[in-house]
Motif scaffolding. Sequence first.
Motif, PDB file in Angstrom:
ATOM      1  N   GLY A  90       0.789  -1.220   0.000  1.00 45.23           N
ATOM      2  CA  GLY A  90       0.000   0.000   0.000  1.00 45.23           C
ATOM      3  C   GLY A  90       0.820   1.266   0.000  1.00 45.23           C
ATOM      4  N   GLY A  91       2.063   1.176  -0.446  1.00 41.05           N
ATOM      5  CA  GLY A  91       2.936   2.350  -0.510  1.00 41.05           C
ATOM      6  C   GLY A  91       4.318   1.937  -0.961  1.00 41.05           C
ATOM      7  N   PHE A 115       9.451  -3.768   4.362  1.00 44.62           N
ATOM      8  CA  PHE A 115       8.536  -3.356   5.426  1.00 44.62           C
ATOM      9  C   PHE A 115       8.075  -1.925   5.162  1.00 44.62           C
ATOM     10  CE2 PHE A 115      11.705  -6.256   7.095  1.00 44.62           C
ATOM     11  CZ  PHE A 115      10.959  -7.205   7.778  1.00 44.62           C
ATOM     12  N   PRO A 116       6.799  -1.607   5.434  1.00 40.81           N
ATOM     13  CA  PRO A 116       6.354  -0.225   5.289  1.00 40.81           C
ATOM     14  C   PRO A 116       7.194   0.694   6.174  1.00 40.81           C
ATOM     15  CG  PRO A 116       4.475  -1.707   5.585  1.00 40.81           C
ATOM     16  CD  PRO A 116       5.707  -2.510   5.862  1.00 40.81           C
ATOM     17  N   ALA A 117       7.748   1.742   5.589  1.00 37.38           N
ATOM     18  CA  ALA A 117       8.675   2.610   6.327  1.00 37.38           C
ATOM     19  C   ALA A 117       8.019   3.253   7.535  1.00 37.38           C
ATOM     20  CB  ALA A 117       9.248   3.673   5.387  1.00 37.38           C
ATOM     21  N   SER A 184      -3.694  -9.455  12.226  1.00 33.03           N
ATOM     22  CA  SER A 184      -5.022 -10.035  12.400  1.00 33.03           C
ATOM     23  C   SER A 184      -6.100  -9.196  11.726  1.00 33.03           C
ATOM     24  CB  SER A 184      -5.341 -10.196  13.889  1.00 33.03           C
ATOM     25  OG  SER A 184      -5.273  -8.940  14.547  1.00 33.03           O
ATOM     26  N   ALA A 185      -5.798  -7.924  11.479  1.00 32.36           N
ATOM     27  CA  ALA A 185      -6.747  -7.038  10.794  1.00 32.36           C
ATOM     28  C   ALA A 185      -6.585  -7.095   9.277  1.00 32.36           C
ATOM     29  CB  ALA A 185      -6.561  -5.605  11.276  1.00 32.36           C
ATOM     30  N   GLY A 186      -5.670  -7.949   8.807  1.00 25.51           N
ATOM     31  CA  GLY A 186      -5.463  -8.093   7.375  1.00 25.51           C
ATOM     32  C   GLY A 186      -4.546  -7.069   6.753  1.00 25.51           C
ATOM     33  N   VAL A 187      -3.788  -6.371   7.592  1.00 25.88           N
ATOM     34  CA  VAL A 187      -2.857  -5.348   7.084  1.00 25.88           C
ATOM     35  C   VAL A 187      -1.514  -6.011   6.756  1.00 25.88           C
ATOM     36  CG1 VAL A 187      -1.624  -3.212   7.606  1.00 25.88           C
ATOM     37  CG2 VAL A 187      -3.956  -3.570   8.472  1.00 25.88           C
TER      38      VAL A 187
END
Length: 209
Positions: A90-91, A115-117, A184-187
């Motif tokens: 997503g980025g 990993f998302p920064a 667990s939230a699907g992120v």
Amino acid sequence: MAQHGIARATARQALSVLINEGLAVPKRGSGVYVRLFRPIRRHGAGRLSRERWGGGQAIWDSDTGDRRYTVDEIEIDRETADDVVARVLGGSDVWVRRRRYSVDGRSVQLSVSHFPAHLVEDTAVTRRDTGPGGVYARLAELGHAPAHFTEEIRARMPHPHETVQLDLPAGTPVIVIARTAYTSAGVPVEVNEMILDAASYVLQYDFDA
């Protein structure tokens, strides 16, 4: 040739078959040798269990047991992800960890984790030593514990730089495993591509009918 009463060309063809099957290894200027390396058994589900990394154990301990393994190359950088990784996370602003793993002195795997920064900035995930339990334990401490993993597996011939980094004999394919970790939230919190020397691994998956 003398033992089996065959021509030189036949002997060379037989050795080529053994090399292509991963049973023998040619060494330039020396000869052809039996491959003595005992394959690593990679247990797909058990190695990623929360009990393991949550208890401070390394994932690689599951693969190698009492065998000696090392991370003999590691690079950590903040980068712009390619389109595929950026779409999953997503980025495009990511921290990247590149590693080469060796077992019993043999290079067996290359791994690149993204990993998302904004999640891992100024945390142990961006350091060489991530501490007990590795990056998943650190993500859990940040409130982003992995709860679900997906892995896609395919086989191909290695790229030139992979052949060099893994010191692969001619004709040796690689196994490519693309893993995404989700909370667990699907992120999605990690995209990891692993390049395995196919001759050095057995992939094990256990599941109920």
